[in-house]
Enzyme design. Structure first.
Site, PDB file in Angstrom:
ATOM      1  CG  ASN A  23      39.819  49.989  37.447  1.00 60.50           C
ATOM      2  OD1 ASN A  23      40.920  49.819  37.944  1.00 60.50           O
ATOM      3  ND2 ASN A  23      39.060  48.990  37.055  1.00 60.50           N
ATOM      4  CG  HIS A  26      46.219  49.375  35.282  1.00 60.78           C
ATOM      5  ND1 HIS A  26      46.676  48.069  35.381  1.00 60.78           N
ATOM      6  CD2 HIS A  26      45.106  49.326  34.520  1.00 60.78           C
ATOM      7  CE1 HIS A  26      45.864  47.285  34.694  1.00 60.78           C
ATOM      8  NE2 HIS A  26      44.911  48.016  34.161  1.00 60.78           N
ATOM      9  CG  HIS A  59      39.310  43.100  38.896  1.00 55.63           C
ATOM     10  ND1 HIS A  59      39.350  42.786  37.555  1.00 55.63           N
ATOM     11  CD2 HIS A  59      38.940  41.953  39.521  1.00 55.63           C
ATOM     12  CE1 HIS A  59      39.030  41.525  37.383  1.00 55.63           C
ATOM     13  NE2 HIS A  59      38.784  40.987  38.566  1.00 55.63           N
ATOM     14  NE  ARG A  61      42.985  39.587  36.794  1.00 58.84           N
ATOM     15  CZ  ARG A  61      42.324  39.650  35.635  1.00 58.84           C
ATOM     16  NH1 ARG A  61      41.872  40.811  35.190  1.00 58.84           N
ATOM     17  NH2 ARG A  61      42.146  38.589  34.900  1.00 58.84           N
ATOM     18  NE  ARG A  65      46.603  39.521  36.370  1.00 56.68           N
ATOM     19  CZ  ARG A  65      46.067  39.181  35.195  1.00 56.68           C
ATOM     20  NH1 ARG A  65      45.875  40.091  34.262  1.00 56.68           N
ATOM     21  NH2 ARG A  65      45.745  37.947  34.940  1.00 56.68           N
ATOM     22  CB  THR A 117      37.843  42.002  32.335  1.00 58.99           C
ATOM     23  OG1 THR A 117      38.420  42.261  33.612  1.00 58.99           O
ATOM     24  CG2 THR A 117      36.653  41.088  32.492  1.00 58.99           C
ATOM     25  CD  GLU A 167      31.412  48.411  34.344  1.00 56.44           C
ATOM     26  OE1 GLU A 167      31.208  48.507  35.573  1.00 56.44           O
ATOM     27  OE2 GLU A 167      32.533  48.518  33.825  1.00 56.44           O
ATOM     28  CG  HIS A 210      37.335  46.970  29.056  1.00 56.82           C
ATOM     29  ND1 HIS A 210      37.753  46.188  30.105  1.00 56.82           N
ATOM     30  CD2 HIS A 210      38.272  46.836  28.098  1.00 56.82           C
ATOM     31  CE1 HIS A 210      38.891  45.587  29.782  1.00 56.82           C
ATOM     32  NE2 HIS A 210      39.223  45.967  28.561  1.00 56.82           N
TER      33      HIS A 210
HETATM   34  N1  PXP Z   1      34.918  47.928  34.082  1.00 55.29           N
HETATM   35  C1  PXP Z   1      35.316  46.640  34.238  1.00 55.29           C
HETATM   36  C2  PXP Z   1      34.299  45.639  34.650  1.00 55.29           C
HETATM   37  C3  PXP Z   1      36.664  46.275  34.032  1.00 55.29           C
HETATM   38  O1  PXP Z   1      37.039  44.998  34.194  1.00 55.29           O
HETATM   39  C4  PXP Z   1      37.589  47.272  33.687  1.00 55.29           C
HETATM   40  C5  PXP Z   1      39.029  46.909  33.500  1.00 55.29           C
HETATM   41  O2  PXP Z   1      39.578  46.502  34.696  1.00 55.29           O
HETATM   42  C6  PXP Z   1      37.140  48.586  33.570  1.00 55.29           C
HETATM   43  C7  PXP Z   1      35.778  48.889  33.738  1.00 55.29           C
HETATM   44  C8  PXP Z   1      38.057  49.714  33.243  1.00 55.29           C
HETATM   45  O3  PXP Z   1      38.624  49.530  31.996  1.00 55.29           O
HETATM   46  P1  PXP Z   1      39.829  50.439  31.543  1.00 55.29           P
HETATM   47  O4  PXP Z   1      40.952  50.185  32.498  1.00 55.29           O
HETATM   48  O5  PXP Z   1      40.121  49.981  30.152  1.00 55.29           O
HETATM   49  O6  PXP Z   1      39.360  51.864  31.608  1.00 55.29           O
END
Ligand code: PXP
Length: 273
Positions: A23, A26, A59, A61, A65, A117, A167, A210
């Site tokens: 992901n 960030h 994502h 959003r 952001r 989330t 998920e 997550h």
């Molecule tokens: N899966 C989903 C659906 C999420 O919303 C997120 C956070 O954006 C992640 C996975 C990844 O989470 P993390 O950034 O804490 O690894």
């Protein structure tokens, strides 16, 4: 081959490999802090794939952001790896997904004031809205996953709305693991194990994500029904210290080691050792 060995071989073959979805939200958060072009999420995605990530998760959003529409367009055009577009269940996002045609979408709840989330999607209370929404995505050849808490009611509802995958939200497990409360951590892990089993028995593909990091990923990657983990914050944070390629490669290795020990424990169980 003895009967026991045959069963062992079959079961070993039955453990599906596990995919890592990186992901990159960030990376975009950091770029946006300056409002310019660096660091580039596309460059991060390319490096992550070279280092062992299988999918790219981003994502988009509603408040843009971090990831922006242009990032999604560039990621799609670059075709580095299958794109998993995380999005809220809105008409705007549906139109974007149908235009961009990512490999997959992950439907998540979204509140503007949240930092990330926070909880899973409440599928059970939205069956009538979600079923046609999901059908439109699937009719366009886009795989659909629902980000849900590991609750039996939500998993049953997910099968009813005919999603391809769920998920499982691992946030509560990760927080329990970090707290040092072993009982709580085991309880939360069991919820994930039970949820994964229930979903697989209903014919759903199972993903999780997550809050995962090097310390807590092993037990989750060892759940045989889980075939994909989506991980962002920890990998991007670690990249500051060791570089993104090293941070992704270490996670890949941790996930593969967990999967490998699962294969070994299958073999041992079948041999009665
Ligand atoms: N899966 C989903 C659906 C999420 O919303 C997120 C956070 O954006 C992640 C996975 C990844 O989470 P993390 O950034 O804490 O690894």
């Amino acid at each position: 081959m003895t009967k026991r060995l045959e069963i062992g071989a079959r079961r070993r073959k039955g453990v599906a490999p596990i995919r890592l979805g990186i992901n990159i939200d960030h990376v975009a958060t950091l770029r946006n802090a300056r409002g310019e072009r660096h660091p580039d999420p596309l460059r991060a995605a390319r490096l992550a794939v070279e280092a062992g990530a299988d999918n790219i998760t981003a994502h988009l959003r509603e408040d843009r952001r971090h990831i922006k529409d242009e990032d999604i367009a560039r990621l799609t055009a670059a075709k580095l790896a299958p794109l998993n577009l995380e999005m809220a269940v809105t008409e705007e996002m549906l139109a974007i997904a149908l235009k961009v045609k990512p490999h997959a979408t992950c439907l998540v709840p979204e509140r503007r004031e949240e930092i990330t989330t926070e909880g899973g999607l409440d599928v059970a209370s939205q069956i009538e809205t979600l079923a046609p929404y999901i059908a439109k995505l699937r009719a366009a050849g886009i795989q659909v996953s629902l980000f849900i808490d590991p609750e039996p009611e939500q998993i049953d509802a997910s099968a009813k709305v005919k999603t391809d995958a769920i998920e499982l939200h691992t946030g509560t497990y990760c927080r329990a693991a970090a707290s040092g409360d072993r009982r709580a951590s085991e309880r939360e892990l069991k919820r994930l194990i039970d949820g994964a089993r229930q979903a697989a028995a209903l014919g759903l593909e199972v993903h999780a994500g997550h809050g995962l990091d090097y310390d807590n990923v092993g037990p989750v990657a060892s759940i045989p029904e889980i075939v994909e983990l989506n991980i962002g914050h920890h990998l991007v944070g670690e990249a500051i210290f060791v570089g993104l390629a090293a941070s992704v490669a270490r996670m890949r290795a941790a996930m593969d080691a967990a999967r490998e020990s699962l294969r070994h424990s299958d073999t041992e169980a079948s041999l009665g050792t």
